[in-house]
Design a protein around this motif. Sequence first.
Motif, PDB file in Angstrom:
ATOM      1  N   UNK A  44      -0.921  17.126   6.016  1.00 58.72           N
ATOM      2  CA  UNK A  44       0.212  16.234   6.235  1.00 58.72           C
ATOM      3  C   UNK A  44       1.517  16.999   6.476  1.00 58.72           C
ATOM      4  N   UNK A  45       1.550  18.245   6.016  1.00 57.28           N
ATOM      5  CA  UNK A  45       2.757  19.055   6.176  1.00 57.28           C
ATOM      6  C   UNK A  45       3.878  18.645   5.243  1.00 57.28           C
ATOM      7  N   UNK A  46       3.506  18.104   4.086  1.00 54.93           N
ATOM      8  CA  UNK A  46       4.508  17.656   3.117  1.00 54.93           C
ATOM      9  C   UNK A  46       3.956  17.830   1.702  1.00 54.93           C
ATOM     10  N   UNK A  47       4.840  18.111   0.768  1.00 53.62           N
ATOM     11  CA  UNK A  47       4.450  18.235  -0.632  1.00 53.62           C
ATOM     12  C   UNK A  47       4.415  16.844  -1.245  1.00 53.62           C
ATOM     13  N   UNK A  48       3.309  16.492  -1.851  1.00 51.47           N
ATOM     14  CA  UNK A  48       3.141  15.166  -2.444  1.00 51.47           C
ATOM     15  C   UNK A  48       3.394  15.149  -3.946  1.00 51.47           C
ATOM     16  N   UNK A  49       3.179  16.300  -4.583  1.00 52.37           N
ATOM     17  CA  UNK A  49       3.304  16.394  -6.040  1.00 52.37           C
ATOM     18  C   UNK A  49       4.183  17.562  -6.446  1.00 52.37           C
ATOM     19  N   UNK A  59       6.494  13.406  -5.571  1.00 55.12           N
ATOM     20  CA  UNK A  59       7.705  13.560  -4.772  1.00 55.12           C
ATOM     21  C   UNK A  59       7.998  12.187  -4.166  1.00 55.12           C
ATOM     22  N   UNK A  60       9.129  12.056  -3.518  1.00 56.57           N
ATOM     23  CA  UNK A  60       9.448  10.805  -2.833  1.00 56.57           C
ATOM     24  C   UNK A  60       8.383  10.512  -1.779  1.00 56.57           C
ATOM     25  N   UNK A  62       5.364  11.622  -1.834  1.00 55.05           N
ATOM     26  CA  UNK A  62       4.131  11.329  -2.558  1.00 55.05           C
ATOM     27  C   UNK A  62       4.061   9.882  -3.007  1.00 55.05           C
ATOM     28  N   UNK A  63       5.198   9.333  -3.445  1.00 53.92           N
ATOM     29  CA  UNK A  63       5.241   7.930  -3.842  1.00 53.92           C
ATOM     30  C   UNK A  63       4.918   7.028  -2.656  1.00 53.92           C
ATOM     31  N   UNK A  64       5.533   7.312  -1.530  1.00 53.41           N
ATOM     32  CA  UNK A  64       5.286   6.507  -0.326  1.00 53.41           C
ATOM     33  C   UNK A  64       3.823   6.624   0.119  1.00 53.41           C
ATOM     34  N   UNK A  65       3.313   7.850   0.098  1.00 47.37           N
ATOM     35  CA  UNK A  65       1.941   8.064   0.534  1.00 47.37           C
ATOM     36  C   UNK A  65       0.953   7.398  -0.412  1.00 47.37           C
ATOM     37  N   UNK A  66       1.225   7.433  -1.708  1.00 45.43           N
ATOM     38  CA  UNK A  66       0.343   6.799  -2.688  1.00 45.43           C
ATOM     39  C   UNK A  66       0.261   5.292  -2.435  1.00 45.43           C
ATOM     40  N   UNK A  67       1.394   4.682  -2.158  1.00 47.13           N
ATOM     41  CA  UNK A  67       1.407   3.251  -1.851  1.00 47.13           C
ATOM     42  C   UNK A  67       0.582   2.958  -0.610  1.00 47.13           C
ATOM     43  N   UNK A  68       0.774   3.777   0.420  1.00 44.50           N
ATOM     44  CA  UNK A  68       0.049   3.585   1.681  1.00 44.50           C
ATOM     45  C   UNK A  68      -1.456   3.809   1.486  1.00 44.50           C
ATOM     46  N   UNK A  69      -1.821   4.842   0.736  1.00 47.33           N
ATOM     47  CA  UNK A  69      -3.236   5.117   0.458  1.00 47.33           C
ATOM     48  C   UNK A  69      -3.882   3.944  -0.269  1.00 47.33           C
ATOM     49  N   UNK A  70      -3.182   3.430  -1.242  1.00 48.49           N
ATOM     50  CA  UNK A  70      -3.704   2.307  -2.006  1.00 48.49           C
ATOM     51  C   UNK A  70      -3.957   1.113  -1.086  1.00 48.49           C
ATOM     52  N   UNK A  71      -3.014   0.827  -0.204  1.00 49.48           N
ATOM     53  CA  UNK A  71      -3.179  -0.277   0.743  1.00 49.48           C
ATOM     54  C   UNK A  71      -4.386  -0.037   1.668  1.00 49.48           C
ATOM     55  N   UNK A  72      -4.477   1.159   2.182  1.00 43.27           N
ATOM     56  CA  UNK A  72      -5.574   1.494   3.113  1.00 43.27           C
ATOM     57  C   UNK A  72      -6.929   1.353   2.425  1.00 43.27           C
ATOM     58  N   UNK A  73      -7.039   1.913   1.227  1.00 43.56           N
ATOM     59  CA  UNK A  73      -8.325   1.866   0.522  1.00 43.56           C
ATOM     60  C   UNK A  73      -8.689   0.444   0.097  1.00 43.56           C
TER      61      UNK A  73
END
Length: 76
Positions: A44-49, A59-60, A62-73
């Motif tokens: 992804x080229x970004x630090x998530x944690x 990280x900020x 990481x929060x956004x990505x976690x929300x998106x991952x949850x929706x996708x899954x």
Amino acid sequence: MSQINEMKAFLAVTETGSFVAAAEKSGVSTTALSRWVMQLEQRLGVRLLHRTTRRLSLTVEGERFAERCSDILQQL
């Protein structure tokens, strides 16, 4: 490792707050889980944690990505 499994690993870490607990929950080694999350961050080229010896936080991005991952899954 598939992208879906990387997302599952990342979410397990965010939900449990630790790589050790996430590894136990997922039934994989801590080393493998850590490697998968690092590979995800590299792809992804970004630090998530933010990682320290005593604490793990999102990280900020990481929060956004976690929300998106949850929706996708959930949709899958």
